[in-house]
Design a protein around this motif. Structure first.
Motif, short mmCIF file in Angstrom:
data_model
loop_
_atom_site.label_atom_id
_atom_site.label_comp_id
_atom_site.label_asym_id
_atom_site.label_seq_id
_atom_site.Cartn_x
_atom_site.Cartn_y
_atom_site.Cartn_z
N TRP A 1 0.81 -1.30 -0.06
CA TRP A 1 -0.03 0.06 -0.07
C TRP A 1 0.99 1.15 -0.14
O TRP A 1 1.86 1.32 0.84
CB TRP A 1 -0.92 0.00 1.30
N VAL A 2 0.49 2.34 -0.55
CA VAL A 2 1.22 3.63 -0.64
C VAL A 2 0.27 4.67 -1.12
O VAL A 2 -0.69 4.60 -1.92
CB VAL A 2 2.40 3.58 -1.67
N LYS A 3 0.31 5.89 -0.38
CA LYS A 3 -0.53 7.07 -0.69
C LYS A 3 0.54 7.80 -1.41
O LYS A 3 1.53 8.23 -1.22
CB LYS A 3 -0.80 7.72 0.90
N ILE A 4 0.21 8.04 -2.77
CA ILE A 4 0.91 8.85 -3.84
C ILE A 4 0.81 10.38 -3.49
O ILE A 4 -0.32 10.83 -3.44
CB ILE A 4 0.60 8.47 -5.16
N GLU A 5 1.96 11.01 -3.20
CA GLU A 5 1.82 12.58 -3.19
C GLU A 5 2.73 13.09 -4.05
O GLU A 5 4.21 12.73 -3.78
CB GLU A 5 2.08 12.98 -1.89
N VAL A 6 2.49 13.99 -4.96
CA VAL A 6 3.50 14.38 -5.88
C VAL A 6 2.96 15.92 -5.88
O VAL A 6 2.09 16.44 -6.23
CB VAL A 6 3.24 13.76 -7.53
#
Length: 112
Positions: free
Chosen positions: A95-100
């Motif tokens: 699982w990962v929360k993507i923030e760019v």
């Protein structure tokens, strides 16, 4: 009827996801996490020092909570993917929360 949230075959009774970035200290964060009854906690990989014995943020996240690393600080999609792969490589799961955030106005100084 049971009110659950199912993501990737995993069931959760809470829909509250809590981040770890805005607390004054790790002890305050741990207290809030426990009282919130959240089951998923997001943490910026750049804040994790897996070699630290005492100041490792992971030591203050209750073991019964699902850890979801995030890619905070990534300026491009490639950086976010690289951070996500690092999180998986050190055992943080799939699982990962993507923030760019490509606008430098909103970025903190690079601490990696």
């Amino acid at each position: 009827m049971k009110d659950t949230l199912v993501i990737g075959g995993e069931e959760f009774t809470s829909r509250l996801f809590v981040g770890t970035g805005k607390f004054a200290n790790h002890q305050q964060m741990e207290e809030v996490l426990e009282k919130s009854n959240t089951e998923v906690v997001t943490v910026a990989l750049r804040r994790v020092d897996i070699e630290a014995k005492e100041e490792n943020i992971l030591n203050n996240i209750p073991a019964n909570m699902r850890l979801m690393p995030n890619t905070s600080g990534a300026r491009t999609a490639d950086e976010a993917v690289r951070i996500a792969r690092l999180a998986k490589a050190i055992g943080m799961g799939n699982w990962v929360k993507i923030e760019v955030i490509s606008d430098h106005k909103y970025l903190l100084p690079d601490i990696l």
